[in-house]
Design a protein around this motif. Structure first.
Motif, PDB file in Angstrom:
ATOM      1  N   GLY A 111       0.780  -1.234   0.000  1.00  0.00           N
ATOM      2  CA  GLY A 111       0.000   0.000   0.000  1.00  0.00           C
ATOM      3  C   GLY A 111       0.808   1.279   0.000  1.00  0.00           C
ATOM      4  N   PHE A 112       2.123   1.171   0.238  1.00  0.00           N
ATOM      5  CA  PHE A 112       2.959   2.367   0.175  1.00  0.00           C
ATOM      6  C   PHE A 112       4.416   1.957  -0.024  1.00  0.00           C
ATOM      7  CE2 PHE A 112       2.490   1.203   4.639  1.00  0.00           C
ATOM      8  CZ  PHE A 112       3.785   1.252   5.134  1.00  0.00           C
ATOM      9  N   ASN A 113       5.234   2.922  -0.450  1.00  0.00           N
ATOM     10  CA  ASN A 113       6.658   2.719  -0.670  1.00  0.00           C
ATOM     11  C   ASN A 113       7.450   3.612   0.280  1.00  0.00           C
ATOM     12  OD1 ASN A 113       7.143   1.348  -3.734  1.00  0.00           O
ATOM     13  ND2 ASN A 113       5.155   2.319  -3.412  1.00  0.00           N
ATOM     14  N   ILE A 114       8.621   3.124   0.721  1.00  0.00           N
ATOM     15  CA  ILE A 114       9.522   3.910   1.551  1.00  0.00           C
ATOM     16  C   ILE A 114      10.823   4.105   0.783  1.00  0.00           C
ATOM     17  CG2 ILE A 114      10.831   4.067   3.703  1.00  0.00           C
ATOM     18  CD1 ILE A 114       7.932   4.165   4.289  1.00  0.00           C
ATOM     19  N   GLY A 115      11.223   5.348   0.610  1.00  0.00           N
ATOM     20  CA  GLY A 115      12.493   5.655  -0.031  1.00  0.00           C
ATOM     21  C   GLY A 115      13.246   6.687   0.779  1.00  0.00           C
ATOM     22  N   ALA A 116      14.294   7.229   0.194  1.00  0.00           N
ATOM     23  CA  ALA A 116      15.060   8.278   0.857  1.00  0.00           C
ATOM     24  C   ALA A 116      15.838   9.052  -0.188  1.00  0.00           C
ATOM     25  CB  ALA A 116      16.003   7.694   1.911  1.00  0.00           C
ATOM     26  N   ALA A 117      16.168  10.282   0.177  1.00  0.00           N
ATOM     27  CA  ALA A 117      17.000  11.146  -0.668  1.00  0.00           C
ATOM     28  C   ALA A 117      18.149  11.666   0.165  1.00  0.00           C
ATOM     29  CB  ALA A 117      16.173  12.308  -1.220  1.00  0.00           C
ATOM     30  N   GLY A 118      19.349  11.598  -0.384  1.00  0.00           N
ATOM     31  CA  GLY A 118      20.518  12.148   0.274  1.00  0.00           C
ATOM     32  C   GLY A 118      21.297  13.005  -0.699  1.00  0.00           C
ATOM     33  N   GLN A 119      21.757  14.156  -0.260  1.00  0.00           N
ATOM     34  CA  GLN A 119      22.474  15.041  -1.170  1.00  0.00           C
ATOM     35  C   GLN A 119      23.286  16.078  -0.400  1.00  0.00           C
ATOM     36  OE1 GLN A 119      18.440  15.576  -2.623  1.00  0.00           O
ATOM     37  NE2 GLN A 119      18.860  17.782  -2.838  1.00  0.00           N
ATOM     38  N   PRO A 120      24.377  16.553  -0.998  1.00  0.00           N
ATOM     39  CA  PRO A 120      25.197  17.577  -0.354  1.00  0.00           C
ATOM     40  C   PRO A 120      24.564  18.954  -0.495  1.00  0.00           C
ATOM     41  CG  PRO A 120      26.145  16.966  -2.468  1.00  0.00           C
ATOM     42  CD  PRO A 120      24.973  16.061  -2.244  1.00  0.00           C
ATOM     43  N   PRO A 121      25.083  19.949   0.230  1.00  0.00           N
ATOM     44  CA  PRO A 121      24.533  21.317   0.134  1.00  0.00           C
ATOM     45  C   PRO A 121      24.580  21.845  -1.288  1.00  0.00           C
ATOM     46  CG  PRO A 121      25.990  21.132   2.027  1.00  0.00           C
ATOM     47  CD  PRO A 121      26.138  19.853   1.248  1.00  0.00           C
ATOM     48  N   GLY A 122      23.518  22.588  -1.646  1.00  0.00           N
ATOM     49  CA  GLY A 122      23.463  23.244  -2.945  1.00  0.00           C
ATOM     50  C   GLY A 122      22.944  22.399  -4.077  1.00  0.00           C
ATOM     51  N   ILE A 123      22.699  21.124  -3.839  1.00  0.00           N
ATOM     52  CA  ILE A 123      22.207  20.233  -4.886  1.00  0.00           C
ATOM     53  C   ILE A 123      20.686  20.131  -4.790  1.00  0.00           C
ATOM     54  CG2 ILE A 123      22.242  17.873  -5.766  1.00  0.00           C
ATOM     55  CD1 ILE A 123      24.755  19.475  -6.350  1.00  0.00           C
ATOM     56  N   LYS A 124      20.022  20.271  -5.948  1.00  0.00           N
ATOM     57  CA  LYS A 124      18.563  20.316  -5.987  1.00  0.00           C
ATOM     58  C   LYS A 124      17.958  19.021  -6.513  1.00  0.00           C
ATOM     59  CE  LYS A 124      18.135  25.314  -6.802  1.00  0.00           C
ATOM     60  NZ  LYS A 124      17.558  26.357  -7.687  1.00  0.00           N
ATOM     61  N   ASN A 125      16.782  18.720  -6.008  1.00  0.00           N
ATOM     62  CA  ASN A 125      15.898  17.741  -6.616  1.00  0.00           C
ATOM     63  C   ASN A 125      14.877  18.547  -7.396  1.00  0.00           C
ATOM     64  OD1 ASN A 125      13.566  15.876  -6.897  1.00  0.00           O
ATOM     65  ND2 ASN A 125      14.914  14.499  -5.771  1.00  0.00           N
ATOM     66  N   SER A 126      14.833  18.365  -8.707  1.00  0.00           N
ATOM     67  CA  SER A 126      14.152  19.293  -9.610  1.00  0.00           C
ATOM     68  C   SER A 126      12.628  19.253  -9.486  1.00  0.00           C
ATOM     69  CB  SER A 126      14.559  18.996 -11.052  1.00  0.00           C
ATOM     70  OG  SER A 126      15.964  18.986 -11.187  1.00  0.00           O
ATOM     71  N   LEU A 127      11.982  20.297 -10.031  1.00  0.00           N
ATOM     72  CA  LEU A 127      10.525  20.430  -9.958  1.00  0.00           C
ATOM     73  C   LEU A 127       9.820  19.242 -10.598  1.00  0.00           C
ATOM     74  CD1 LEU A 127       9.854  24.206 -10.757  1.00  0.00           C
ATOM     75  CD2 LEU A 127       9.365  23.021  -8.600  1.00  0.00           C
ATOM     76  N   HIS A 128       8.932  18.634  -9.820  1.00  0.00           N
ATOM     77  CA  HIS A 128       8.161  17.497 -10.311  1.00  0.00           C
ATOM     78  C   HIS A 128       6.864  17.421  -9.523  1.00  0.00           C
ATOM     79  CE1 HIS A 128      10.188  15.965  -6.726  1.00  0.00           C
ATOM     80  NE2 HIS A 128       9.237  15.037  -6.639  1.00  0.00           N
ATOM     81  N   SER A 129       5.959  16.570  -9.983  1.00  0.00           N
ATOM     82  CA  SER A 129       4.698  16.357  -9.279  1.00  0.00           C
ATOM     83  C   SER A 129       4.405  14.863  -9.235  1.00  0.00           C
ATOM     84  CB  SER A 129       3.558  17.107  -9.976  1.00  0.00           C
ATOM     85  OG  SER A 129       2.348  16.981  -9.251  1.00  0.00           O
ATOM     86  N   HIS A 130       3.452  14.490  -8.377  1.00  0.00           N
ATOM     87  CA  HIS A 130       3.038  13.096  -8.239  1.00  0.00           C
ATOM     88  C   HIS A 130       1.522  13.005  -8.273  1.00  0.00           C
ATOM     89  CE1 HIS A 130       6.934  11.312  -7.148  1.00  0.00           C
ATOM     90  NE2 HIS A 130       7.159  12.419  -6.465  1.00  0.00           N
ATOM     91  N   ARG A 131       1.030  11.824  -8.666  1.00  0.00           N
ATOM     92  CA  ARG A 131      -0.413  11.564  -8.658  1.00  0.00           C
ATOM     93  C   ARG A 131      -0.860  10.948  -7.339  1.00  0.00           C
ATOM     94  NH1 ARG A 131       1.500  10.134 -13.771  1.00  0.00           N
ATOM     95  NH2 ARG A 131       0.619  11.354 -15.478  1.00  0.00           N
ATOM     96  N   THR A 132       0.086  10.533  -6.507  1.00  0.00           N
ATOM     97  CA  THR A 132      -0.231   9.971  -5.197  1.00  0.00           C
ATOM     98  C   THR A 132       0.525  10.760  -4.133  1.00  0.00           C
ATOM     99  OG1 THR A 132       1.585   8.365  -5.272  1.00  0.00           O
ATOM    100  CG2 THR A 132      -0.537   7.674  -6.175  1.00  0.00           C
ATOM    101  N   ALA A 133       0.269  10.416  -2.878  1.00  0.00           N
ATOM    102  CA  ALA A 133       0.864  11.138  -1.752  1.00  0.00           C
ATOM    103  C   ALA A 133       2.385  11.068  -1.788  1.00  0.00           C
ATOM    104  CB  ALA A 133       0.358  10.549  -0.448  1.00  0.00           C
ATOM    105  N   GLU A 134       3.027  12.158  -1.353  1.00  0.00           N
ATOM    106  CA  GLU A 134       4.470  12.179  -1.125  1.00  0.00           C
ATOM    107  C   GLU A 134       4.715  12.886   0.203  1.00  0.00           C
ATOM    108  OE1 GLU A 134       8.510  12.865  -3.656  1.00  0.00           O
ATOM    109  OE2 GLU A 134       7.063  14.503  -3.737  1.00  0.00           O
ATOM    110  N   LEU A 135       5.232  12.134   1.167  1.00  0.00           N
ATOM    111  CA  LEU A 135       5.501  12.679   2.493  1.00  0.00           C
ATOM    112  C   LEU A 135       6.990  12.539   2.788  1.00  0.00           C
ATOM    113  CD1 LEU A 135       2.739  10.643   2.664  1.00  0.00           C
ATOM    114  CD2 LEU A 135       2.493  11.937   4.756  1.00  0.00           C
ATOM    115  N   PHE A 136       7.543  13.502   3.533  1.00  0.00           N
ATOM    116  CA  PHE A 136       8.961  13.477   3.867  1.00  0.00           C
ATOM    117  C   PHE A 136       9.152  13.642   5.366  1.00  0.00           C
ATOM    118  CE2 PHE A 136       8.982  15.036  -0.530  1.00  0.00           C
ATOM    119  CZ  PHE A 136       9.925  14.200  -1.111  1.00  0.00           C
ATOM    120  N   VAL A 137      10.179  12.961   5.894  1.00  0.00           N
ATOM    121  CA  VAL A 137      10.633  13.155   7.267  1.00  0.00           C
ATOM    122  C   VAL A 137      12.128  13.470   7.190  1.00  0.00           C
ATOM    123  CG1 VAL A 137      10.793  12.188   9.581  1.00  0.00           C
ATOM    124  CG2 VAL A 137       8.963  11.423   8.049  1.00  0.00           C
ATOM    125  N   VAL A 138      12.515  14.675   7.587  1.00  0.00           N
ATOM    126  CA  VAL A 138      13.911  15.090   7.481  1.00  0.00           C
ATOM    127  C   VAL A 138      14.720  14.421   8.587  1.00  0.00           C
ATOM    128  CG1 VAL A 138      15.515  17.022   7.457  1.00  0.00           C
ATOM    129  CG2 VAL A 138      13.234  17.298   6.471  1.00  0.00           C
TER     130      VAL A 138
END
Length: 331
Positions: free
Chosen positions: A60-87
């Motif tokens: 029913g759901f997926n768990i992922g993660a994003a890691g990146q150094p300062p100044g690096i962007k994850n570009s503009l995008h959208s989703h058709r389902t929920a996207e939640l983040f925990v820093v």
């Protein structure tokens, strides 16, 4: 299979996470490169078939993660389902809107549920490497990522091409260059106009800051335990701080020294993310019992039908529980 083996198969240690560095169309675009993308439970919306997935089975759901150094962007995008983040580490500047014109900075323990039909991106600010966990609603995550047309344009010339079926072609890794007719078409101005926009003030109801967590009426009448209902449906039995219809919900359990939560089970699918401290999980399944100690950043996919207890082993511990329903049943 023994219960201990089942635990081992459903445990992903933070120190053993395997990143992908070319999971998405923007992975080599200057300013959006140097990113690590992780698929912890389920393949999520990763566009590359080469992306490592730690646990493929979802519920029913997926768990992922994003890691990146300062100044690096994850570009503009959208989703058709929920996207939640925990820093988890560092500070992230979230930006959203068709031009990325609105923004907010979130840090350790802050949670955000980003509405669908909204372009969003994020970058690490400050001096430290940033890392955050992501939750995507649905088993198939709604058919992938919807990229802002500028992102696809900027990716040209870096060896990555996105096909209309959502798969990524990597010519540097030996894939053939797709024909023009195979490529993902760019959104038109008319299509862009159908996406939503939120001011920073309008986005705040979708954010639960760590400093503002409010203890809820607990399921467990236990000393040294605080239970937080963070995100979930407005009609749920729990009074969630962030009220949104995401098909998933997030609880958190804060255990001070000596704190524990007794053995219990839920009908919903559960995934535990141990955020701070060391937490012992004692699992019972089909009459068998086994245990595992979760350290900082570990993810545990609770086997369906199992009950478990939590015990704090050191200092204060904080454990998030991701539930496979935005209207979970109160215990």
């Amino acid at each position: 299979m023994s219960l201990q083996n089942k635990i081992n198969d459903n445990l992903v240690r933070y120190m053993e996470l395997i990143p992908g560095t070319s999971a998405f169309i923007d992975a080599r675009t200057p300013g959006s490169d140097l990113k690590d993308n992780f698929c912890i439970i389920g393949a999520g919306v990763a566009e590359s078939s080469r992306q490592h997935v730690h646990i493929r089975e979802t519920a029913g759901f997926n768990i992922g993660a994003a890691g990146q150094p300062p100044g690096i962007k994850n570009s503009l995008h959208s989703h058709r389902t929920a996207e939640l983040f925990v820093v988890f580490r560092g500070q992230f500047r979230f930006y959203w809107g068709n031009d990325g014109e609105h923004e907010a900075v979130l840090s350790h323990g802050d949670v955000i549920s980003i509405p669908t039909n909204l372009f969003r991106g994020f970058e690490v600010v400050g001096r430290d490497y940033g890392f955050m966990f992501s939750v995507l609603g649905g088993d198939d995550s709604g058919g992938g990522v919807i990229w802002h047309p500028n992102v696809i344009k900027d990716s040209q010339g870096h060896g990555l091409y996105l096909k209309a079926d959502g798969t990524l072609v990597d010519t540097i890794d030996g894939d053939q260059v797709p024909s023009e007719s195979e490529l993902m078409p760019l959104l038109t101005e008319e299509e862009l106009a159908t996406f939503d926009s939120y001011t920073a003030q309008e986005m705040m109801p979708f954010v639960a800051l760590r400093k503002d967590y409010v203890p809820t009426g607990g399921d467990f009448d236990t000393e040294n335990v605080k239970q937080y209902a963070l995100t979930g449906h407005p009609l749920a039995e729990y009074d969630f701080q962030v009220k949104s219809e995401d098909e998933v919900s997030i609880m958190a359990y804060e255990l001070s020294e000596g704190g524990s939560i007794p053995q219990h089970s839920r009908p919903e699918k559960q995934v535990l993310i141990n955020f701070d401290g060391d937490t012992e999980v004692v699992l019972t399944h089909k009459g068998e019992q086994a245990s595992v100690t979760l350290t900082r950043g570990d993810v545990f996919n609770v086997p369906e039908g199992a009950s478990y207890s939590l015990t704090n082993l050191r200092g204060n511990s904080l454990t998030y529980c991701i539930l496979g329903s935005d209207k979970p049943t109160k215990l």
